[in-house]
Design an enzyme around this catalytic site. Sequence first.
Site, PDB file in Angstrom:
ATOM      1  N   GLU A   8      21.233 -50.717-111.440  1.00 36.16           N
ATOM      2  CA  GLU A   8      22.057 -49.534-111.164  1.00 36.16           C
ATOM      3  C   GLU A   8      22.713 -49.590-109.798  1.00 36.16           C
ATOM      4  O   GLU A   8      22.509 -48.718-108.955  1.00 36.16           O
ATOM      5  CB  GLU A   8      21.212 -48.263-111.293  1.00 36.16           C
ATOM      6  N   GLU A  65      17.021 -50.384-119.453  1.00 36.34           N
ATOM      7  CA  GLU A  65      16.172 -49.248-119.056  1.00 36.34           C
ATOM      8  C   GLU A  65      16.490 -48.093-119.987  1.00 36.34           C
ATOM      9  O   GLU A  65      17.657 -47.720-120.142  1.00 36.34           O
ATOM     10  CB  GLU A  65      16.447 -48.883-117.603  1.00 36.34           C
TER      11      GLU A  65
HETATM   12  C1  GAL Z   1      16.820 -44.879-113.217  1.00 35.56           C
HETATM   13  C2  GAL Z   1      16.382 -45.830-112.126  1.00 35.56           C
HETATM   14  C3  GAL Z   1      14.874 -45.864-111.992  1.00 35.56           C
HETATM   15  C4  GAL Z   1      14.325 -44.469-111.973  1.00 35.56           C
HETATM   16  C5  GAL Z   1      14.745 -43.755-113.220  1.00 35.56           C
HETATM   17  C6  GAL Z   1      14.173 -42.373-113.351  1.00 35.56           C
HETATM   18  O1  GAL Z   1      18.129 -44.526-113.120  1.00 35.56           O
HETATM   19  O2  GAL Z   1      16.831 -47.120-112.412  1.00 35.56           O
HETATM   20  O3  GAL Z   1      14.509 -46.524-110.816  1.00 35.56           O
HETATM   21  O4  GAL Z   1      14.780 -43.818-110.852  1.00 35.56           O
HETATM   22  O5  GAL Z   1      16.139 -43.674-113.216  1.00 35.56           O
HETATM   23  O6  GAL Z   1      14.637 -41.768-114.522  1.00 35.56           O
END
Ligand code: GAL
Length: 845
Positions: free
Chosen positions: A461, A537
């Site tokens: 990200e 993710e």
């Molecule tokens: C994502 C990020 C993670 C964590 C997660 C929480 O955007 O990559 O590190 O912060 O959100 O939902």
Amino acid sequence: MAGISRRDLLCSGVALSASSLAARSAWGRTAALLAGYPQAASAEALAAVAPREQLLFDFGWKFQFGHGSDPGRDLGFGNGQGDFAKTGDFEFAKAKFDDSKWRALNLPHDWAVELPFVRDEVQQSHGYKPIGRRYPETSVGWYRREFEIPASDLGRRIAVEFDGAFRSVLIFVNGCFIGRNDNGYAPFRFDLTDFLSYGAKNYIVARVDASLGDGWFYEGAGIYRHVWLTKTDALHLGKWESTVRTAVSGNAATLTLGTVVVNEGKQAESARVNWRILDAAGKTVATAETAPRSIEVGGSATFTATVKLQNPALWSVEAPNLYSAIVTVEAGGKARDAERVSFGVRTAVFDADRGFFLNGKSIKIQGTCNHQDHAGLGAALPDRLQWYRLSVLREMGCNAVRTSHNMPTPEWVEACDRMGLMMMCETRQMSSNPEGLAQLETMIKRYRNSPSIVMWSVGNEEFTLQEPMAEQGAKIAASMVQRCHELDPTRVVSAAVNGSNEKGVSDAFDIIGFNYNLKFPDEYHKKNPKRALYGSETASAISTRGVYFTDPLRNTVSAYDNNQPGWGETAEEWWKFYGTREWEAGGFAWTGFDYRGEPTPYGWPSINSQFGIVDMCGFPKDTFFYYKAWWGAEPVLHLFPHWNFEGREGELIPVWVHSNLDEVELFVNGKSLGSQKVPHLGHVEWKVKYESGFIEARGSKGGKVVLTEKRETTGPAVAIRLTADRMEIDADGEDVAILKVEALDKEGRPVPTAGNLIGFKVSGAGALIGAGNGDPNCQESDKEPKRSLFNGLAQVIVQSTKRPGEIQIEAVKEGWSGPELTRAKLAITTKKVELRPAVELVHRV
Ligand code: GAL
């Protein structure tokens, strides 16, 4: 908030529930699974082969806080003038310096987890610990140790090697500044050969400064991974230069072997390299030898060879077969240096149309992202914990882990290799600047022989590089991908990208990862049918273990799978998406374990995340069983919530079942509420008017009941129960037993709502090193010998000493205003084992 005391808010004893029967059976299986694994298969220790010495440098350190802004309280360091002017002038790294008042400790050590919590919103995402430039008293730590170097070591190359420390480290030896390392996750090493006193005592000092961070999550502070002292001949193998690349064709594999030999001696050498390939049983299955080559003083040479393996035992998720290569450099008729490289033979292919294939077999990546901290321990985990954490994830059918968002510790990778978990291995800094490339290079060189790693990730990200700086982002990503390919042509490179992946960094990647937002992958796939996709993710679903009514006053979220932040998905939503598209390789849920920091959706007093499928201790939340049902092969029937809702009589309570069976029938106090078909990748649910007693689910397959589960209303807690993952551990000063603490009613049933504060007396051949309970709002100490149960559960971790014997753990009632609880006792045997070679302690006379 009237009527709710502060204690209730912090560690709610009156909060709601736990599906503890299910939790117990999962625990039992996890313990059984773990029993088959060695306690510590430390990758670095295994790598050393005579004549090389690889000594663990963890024991017998002294520690003291320094200061981030006052040199007077920082050993006089940093007065601003002349600190580094003359080599050899640092008095704190010399014999005369008095560290007798410093605290004695062993590594790994994380001082952040020992600190109290501070109510400071800036620290929210880091877990409310007083770390950073605004906390100069608690952000700098000094470590000091004496060690002896025998006279016989003269002429060898001696290096100190850190597997990782948080964060900016300055190293001094014998009054001399040696070097610095400025990131929190990559290993680093310094050659000490010129600075040592041979046949004498030596002094090493590390100033560790956690004032600046690397991430937006809890990162710990201090030397939180192992340290080693490595001794080699002056003619030696280059660090992490030995590679074994495997190509499978039919029933055979070709191994391409490579290494680099460095001559730091005083004369040119004629050197040759030989390889011995061993199977898992230690039998030699192939050998290779090169012709001798001359290496001049200060020079190096690359050696290569190929060998064939007939019918290799492939590495897979089901059968993680490993081989090792013993690489030896010989010169002057003697073995001069050697190392063991562990590797596996397998193929891993991402296909744009058909997803992911391991050894030619289609397999979905059923992954979780994980940070590295654990309850009670912060970031400083004994090796056994890596195995424990991975076995919990494996138990739910997880077959892959993403090391978000940083390079992992070697023991995690070693455990993945041995347990058969695949990995997406991620570097911390996405940049083609010297630091970013150095971190990336270290990661790839260190782990490129590990069969578990199926892809590299160069970032997560990077909003700015994805969008406003897309032009630069594309170049940065391309440089990083190119470096990955040079160092490891066998693996694909990716990054976790949120957004459309249409421009910028994504151009360079071999495979395209999507973070969240399920609308993008379909669109992208249509437009780019030749590119392989996966979910880098997903989910970020939130839940509090054992809670069934979301309560913003208590900062808790119900454990039904129906809570997610605006950007996330429930477990069911994301897996129905990724699990059903042939072209999707699968994905990684955020997160396997809860972690400190990022307490979404709340703030203070929440100190850890609620994204985990298991809590900070590894106790399963209910969604664990959703994954187990649809990721695993065994029949699953998980009924929740518990049935202790005193005061809610007559209210409608949602009753859910996660199952992969055909049909489930629900009974309330013996009366059927009917049967429901289980939708594919779904769950079944009823609304039940609460009355005490029991609920029972009967799951059937092919018309036959194959599993049943019951939740009974229990009585109040009257006794404590302690259960350990193992009753015998190694007496090596490193191994741990992981204890589950529960409260039982008079019929011996775990009470899923118990919140009793339990005290622990630990004596004998070990010590308590951490305690936790999985409560995201609990601000009790991780280190004190007491802990409240949270929804019926707590965890205590005890570590052996090097003296064999017995660790006695006694759980006693402590400060809870309720009826007396029957105490519990447990004795863990610590057995004599061969200790791994370590730097001896120097005892002052
Ligand atoms: C994502 C990020 C993670 C964590 C997660 C929480 O955007 O990559 O590190 O912060 O959100 O939902």
